[in-house]
Design an enzyme around this catalytic site. Structure first.
Site, PDB file in Angstrom:
ATOM      1  N   ILE A  19       0.898  -1.306   0.122  1.00  0.00           N
ATOM      2  CA  ILE A  19       0.035   0.117   0.232  1.00  0.00           C
ATOM      3  C   ILE A  19       1.309   1.317   0.349  1.00  0.00           C
ATOM      4  O   ILE A  19       0.548   2.188  -0.355  1.00  0.00           O
ATOM      5  CB  ILE A  19      -0.898   0.130   0.710  1.00  0.00           C
ATOM      6  CG1 ILE A  19      -1.945  -1.229   0.905  1.00  0.00           C
ATOM      7  CG2 ILE A  19      -1.796   1.129   1.970  1.00  0.00           C
ATOM      8  CD1 ILE A  19      -2.940  -1.124   1.668  1.00  0.00           C
ATOM      9  N   ASP A  32      14.841   1.956  11.534  1.00  0.00           N
ATOM     10  CA  ASP A  32      13.680   1.301  12.266  1.00  0.00           C
ATOM     11  C   ASP A  32      12.861   1.893  13.642  1.00  0.00           C
ATOM     12  O   ASP A  32      13.736   2.608  13.517  1.00  0.00           O
ATOM     13  CB  ASP A  32      14.427  -0.487  13.164  1.00  0.00           C
ATOM     14  CG  ASP A  32      13.688  -0.904  14.276  1.00  0.00           C
ATOM     15  OD1 ASP A  32      12.408  -0.476  14.308  1.00  0.00           O
ATOM     16  OD2 ASP A  32      14.083  -2.341  14.554  1.00  0.00           O
ATOM     17  N   LYS A  88       8.268  12.978  15.532  1.00  0.00           N
ATOM     18  CA  LYS A  88       8.898  13.632  16.235  1.00  0.00           C
ATOM     19  C   LYS A  88      10.122  13.689  14.933  1.00  0.00           C
ATOM     20  O   LYS A  88      10.884  15.082  15.074  1.00  0.00           O
ATOM     21  CB  LYS A  88       9.323  12.588  17.197  1.00  0.00           C
ATOM     22  CG  LYS A  88       8.397  12.967  18.616  1.00  0.00           C
ATOM     23  CD  LYS A  88       8.122  13.640  18.797  1.00  0.00           C
ATOM     24  CE  LYS A  88       9.613  14.135  20.033  1.00  0.00           C
ATOM     25  NZ  LYS A  88       8.891  15.316  20.791  1.00  0.00           N
ATOM     26  N   SER A  91      -3.562   3.654   9.622  1.00  0.00           N
ATOM     27  CA  SER A  91      -4.148   3.176  10.347  1.00  0.00           C
ATOM     28  C   SER A  91      -5.288   1.907  10.319  1.00  0.00           C
ATOM     29  O   SER A  91      -4.852   1.179   9.143  1.00  0.00           O
ATOM     30  CB  SER A  91      -5.019   3.914  11.230  1.00  0.00           C
ATOM     31  OG  SER A  91      -5.264   3.635  12.532  1.00  0.00           O
ATOM     32  N   LYS A 149      -4.075   0.337  17.125  1.00  0.00           N
ATOM     33  CA  LYS A 149      -4.472   1.541  16.092  1.00  0.00           C
ATOM     34  C   LYS A 149      -4.916   2.820  16.326  1.00  0.00           C
ATOM     35  O   LYS A 149      -4.932   3.733  15.938  1.00  0.00           O
ATOM     36  CB  LYS A 149      -4.879   0.699  14.422  1.00  0.00           C
ATOM     37  CG  LYS A 149      -4.136   0.148  13.356  1.00  0.00           C
ATOM     38  CD  LYS A 149      -2.270   0.489  13.273  1.00  0.00           C
ATOM     39  CE  LYS A 149      -2.185   0.736  12.554  1.00  0.00           C
ATOM     40  NZ  LYS A 149      -1.233   0.834  11.359  1.00  0.00           N
ATOM     41  N   ILE A 192      -7.803  -4.432   1.138  1.00  0.00           N
ATOM     42  CA  ILE A 192      -7.726  -3.817  -0.264  1.00  0.00           C
ATOM     43  C   ILE A 192      -6.905  -4.989  -0.763  1.00  0.00           C
ATOM     44  O   ILE A 192      -5.802  -6.150  -0.561  1.00  0.00           O
ATOM     45  CB  ILE A 192      -6.251  -3.237  -0.057  1.00  0.00           C
ATOM     46  CG1 ILE A 192      -7.101  -2.186   0.461  1.00  0.00           C
ATOM     47  CG2 ILE A 192      -5.876  -2.359  -1.371  1.00  0.00           C
ATOM     48  CD1 ILE A 192      -8.037  -0.868  -0.208  1.00  0.00           C
TER      49      ILE A 192
END
Length: 314
Positions: free
Chosen positions: A32, A79, A139, A171, A189, A218
């Site tokens: 996606i 990571d 951040k 999400s 989520k 999807i």
């Protein structure tokens, strides 16, 4: 072999709307996210994708870059659970490509497991990748997004320099309705949605927008292959409970992304955009074999055999 444009992008978007802009995407080699980035690059932008697998990340970056002659797409091994690694990745992206104007927090982990078989470590892993990873992404990129929006004002008017200063979190809808075997992902989520809300409220005054895209099932994605049965009967049942009667296409998630990043999405902030054909709305649609969804509605049937049944007067 190049991916046909119609696979990942509708023909309503104008070429060049992201010229000289840069997208930073975690999990960018996934099925996606790679299409979201591909659509952005096809429309003039450059990009940086991150992932933990060096070969997959580098191959994904090269594949995405092939969508447009002259496109620059770099792959960085990082990571999302490591804030220092994410800050270093964002710094490298901005240094090599000139800026970070848009971001997608897309890195995620999922598997099916009942709570009785879900270990603390497994639960923690998903929370760290999805939730902590989304927080770290925000951040790491926020200082660059703040600078971007200074140059690309969110005025509501058509700015000649285009848009910038936007972030999207990926999400899921499991926590909307409750979902067995997904305690870890529902928790993760739900938190991701609220991280986006916090960014929308706290960085909105700088001109930044923060939104969530929540994909439904999807077709052809890693998630569908790993988390759903692929036999004909199961597939038919899965599609039947979706109001529009089908699984989504990756293009439809990419289109939602371009909408939120484009002039058209300038005033959309703090929103969860669910792209699932209405699936999450059908939680209460299981009416038993008597009034089977969606057959009952397609047949024009009348509710009979219960005191509360009413015949239509139309």
């Amino acid at each position: 072999m190049p991916v046909p444009r119609e696979t990942f992008l509708s023909n309503v978007w104008r070429d060049g709307i992201f010229d000289n802009k840069v997208l930073f995407c975690t999990g960018g080699a996934g099925t996606i996210c790679s299409m979201q980035v591909r659509a952005f690059v096809a429309l003039g932008g450059n990009a940086c994708i991150t992932g933990r697998n060096p070969e997959k990340t580098e191959r994904g970056a090269a594949d995405i870059a092939s969508v447009r002659p002259g496109a620059k797409v770099i792959g960085i091994v990082a990571d999302v659970r490591d804030i220092k690694a994410m800050e270093a990745a964002a710094e490298r992206c901005a240094k090599e490509l000139g800026s970070i104007d848009f971001a997608i927090a897309g890195a995620a982990g999922n598997f099916l497991a009942p709570m009785a078989q879900l270990s603390s470590n497994a639960f923690r892993t998903v929370m760290e990748i999805d939730t902590l990873g989304s927080f770290h992404t925000a951040k790491a990129v926020m200082p660059y997004l703040v600078e971007s929006v200074k140059k690309h004002k969110n005025s509501g008017k058509i700015e000649r320099a285009g848009t910038g200063g936007r972030i999207i979190f990926i999400s899921a809808s499991f926590h909307f309705r409750g979902q067995p075997l997904q305690a870890h992902v529902m928790a993760a989520k739900a938190a991701v949605d609220q991280i986006s809300s916090s960014v929308a409220m706290e960085y909105g005054p700088f001109g930044i927008t923060s939104n969530v895209i929540t994909p439904g099932p999807i077709a052809g994605t890693e998630g569908m292959e790993r988390l759903s049965k692929q036999d004909e009967q199961s597939t038919k049942a899965s599609k039947a409970i979706i109001p529009v009667g089908r699984w989504g296409e990756v293009k439809e998630i990419a289109d939602a992304t371009i909408y939120l990043f484009s002039d058209a999405g300038s005033y959309v902030n703090g929103v969860v955009l669910v792209v699932d054909g209405g699936q999450w709305r059908t939680t209460g649609a299981d009416m038993g074999s008597t009034w089977k969804y969606p057959d009952f509605f397609l047949s024009g049937g009348v509710v009979e055999g219960v005191k509360g049944g009413k015949k239509s007067k139309l």
